[in-house]
Design an enzyme around this catalytic site. Sequence first.
Site, short mmCIF file in Angstrom:
data_model
loop_
_atom_site.label_atom_id
_atom_site.label_comp_id
_atom_site.label_asym_id
_atom_site.label_seq_id
_atom_site.Cartn_x
_atom_site.Cartn_y
_atom_site.Cartn_z
CE LYS A 45 1.25 -4.64 -1.49
NZ LYS A 45 0.83 -3.62 -0.61
CE LYS A 47 4.04 -5.43 3.09
NZ LYS A 47 3.96 -3.85 2.85
#
Length: 131
Positions: A45, A47
């Site tokens: 992701k 992230k």
Amino acid sequence: MKKVITYGTCDLFHYGHLEILRRARAMGDYLVVAVSTDEFNWEQKQKRSVYPYAHRAAIVEAIEFVDEVIPENTWEQKIEDARQHDIDVFVMGSDWAGTFDDLKQYCEVVYLPRTEGISSTDVKLDVKENH
Ligand code: C2G
């Protein structure tokens, strides 16, 4: 026993997270929450969560209506999770609507309305700009 599962990063745990978990649990008798690992977040992701996996998992596990926490290591584990944990209902927020419909052959798939006005990104911005 009707078992429910949901997935999330649950970083900077907030009311939107609580509300999806509460509603998911209300759909059955037992709630499994798969919390994404730090490696999964970064590799899949892009992230980087503020709280490490161990902290995010501990916070979710402390919630009285969460029965079990497992790590989310891959996108593909959901089918195996549904089988292994004998899941009846898979729940995600509406921002994921349609994404996981392949699970419909294994369990009920439900997308619940997101809680408006809150997200981990919003929290980060708010802290940076106003605190
Ligand atoms: N959510 C919500 N309302 C918000 C914020 C989040 O209902 N205001 C829901 C999301 O729709 C999701 C869950 O809370 O179902 C967890 O959200 P995140 O922690 O942001 O997780 P996400 O990045 O969506 O990762 O494989 C699935 C992924 O792990 C989900």
